[in-house]
Scaffold this active site. Sequence first.
Site, PDB file in Angstrom:
ATOM      1  N   ASP A 154       0.859  -1.175   0.000  1.00 53.69           N
ATOM      2  CA  ASP A 154       0.000   0.000   0.000  1.00 53.69           C
ATOM      3  C   ASP A 154       0.904   1.236   0.000  1.00 53.69           C
ATOM      4  O   ASP A 154       1.490   1.579   1.031  1.00 53.69           O
ATOM      5  CB  ASP A 154      -0.910   0.022   1.234  1.00 53.69           C
ATOM      6  CG  ASP A 154      -2.001  -1.038   1.189  1.00 53.69           C
ATOM      7  OD1 ASP A 154      -1.794  -2.079   0.531  1.00 53.69           O
ATOM      8  OD2 ASP A 154      -3.057  -0.834   1.831  1.00 53.69           O
ATOM      9  N   LYS A 217      -6.999   3.632  -3.138  1.00 55.42           N
ATOM     10  CA  LYS A 217      -7.415   3.608  -1.735  1.00 55.42           C
ATOM     11  C   LYS A 217      -7.624   5.033  -1.250  1.00 55.42           C
ATOM     12  O   LYS A 217      -6.842   5.937  -1.599  1.00 55.42           O
ATOM     13  CB  LYS A 217      -6.335   2.888  -0.920  1.00 55.42           C
ATOM     14  CG  LYS A 217      -6.554   2.811   0.584  1.00 55.42           C
ATOM     15  CD  LYS A 217      -5.413   2.014   1.208  1.00 55.42           C
ATOM     16  CE  LYS A 217      -5.445   2.042   2.729  1.00 55.42           C
ATOM     17  NZ  LYS A 217      -4.296   1.298   3.317  1.00 55.42           N
ATOM     18  N   LYS A 253     -10.488   0.589  -2.321  1.00 51.78           N
ATOM     19  CA  LYS A 253     -10.390   0.330  -0.886  1.00 51.78           C
ATOM     20  C   LYS A 253     -10.629   1.614  -0.095  1.00 51.78           C
ATOM     21  O   LYS A 253      -9.779   2.505  -0.086  1.00 51.78           O
ATOM     22  CB  LYS A 253      -9.012  -0.245  -0.531  1.00 51.78           C
ATOM     23  CG  LYS A 253      -8.824  -0.504   0.969  1.00 51.78           C
ATOM     24  CD  LYS A 253      -7.447  -1.073   1.264  1.00 51.78           C
ATOM     25  CE  LYS A 253      -7.209  -1.200   2.772  1.00 51.78           C
ATOM     26  NZ  LYS A 253      -5.858  -1.744   3.075  1.00 51.78           N
TER      27      LYS A 253
END
Length: 316
Positions: A154, A217, A253
């Site tokens: 991430d 995200k 996300k």
Amino acid sequence: MEHTEQYFQEWIDEVHVNECSVMNHAKDFDKPLNKAWKSLETLFLLKALALVDATTLTGDDTITNVSSLVNKVIIFKYYLPEFKCDSTKTVRVAAICVYPSFVKEVHLTFQLIDDLHFIPIAAVAAGFPSGLYDIDSKIKEISFALASGATEIDIVISRYLVIGHRWRELYEEIRTLKHTCGKAKMKTILSVGECGSLENIYKASLVAMMAGSDYIKTSTGQEKINATFPFGLVMCRAINNFYIKTNKKVGFKPAGGIRTANDALKWIRLILIELGPDWLSLFRIGASGVLSIVCIVKNYENFVSVLSSPQHLSHK
């Protein structure tokens, strides 16, 4: 994926976001769930559990609390030994997400457990949470996480590139980090609460996808404003637009502020309405460890009772 300068700039220049319209539409997703959704609540809660990246990302993380998170994930697997989320896999969280320095600990713990289905290990990297590091430092952090056993990364972008509308630089940065990730899935954190406008969020989403992100995200979870429905709606519209143009599906996300079962269900509803059921396999929920494993369900006894009934044991 390569893009010519003209193609890249055309995509950016054609973006226009009606913020008033987005805010009004987003209110629909924050309304209480109606009876039709309530009737499917248990099944969607099960799905929510399988979508969660169980996370611990605090400044006072230690081996003890990271190990505690891992143990909760392991114990959770044994709560539901008979339930299958498809024909081969038991219900489990989507991944465990930690800082790079704790990846090795998680990896070693999983190696000691022979009968646990493999759970991906995600590491935040590239200068999390601020993103204010030079590219060489970001590359080294990603490489360290991968060498330690991470299977997902991430990353967090440099927000000053978004605020300054430096889209080509942002593209090059993300593409370089994607190359560093290799075969590992890369989720690109936009830190939407610090991007300045909904239009900037849409453009940053497009740039991240053009640069090869597997997921986009919302947040690190440490900004003042994290995952909200206006942000999520804009990002989902960008994902859909990207799919129409390229036939490539990119995951989504939300992270930060998702604390209850009801919160998780509302985000699932947004995905189903805006992107369709096929995107549930490309949807993750960022949530703290205890929430993601137990507290996302409203009542544990009812949860187990429902799972124990024959009609639910056969659901995929």
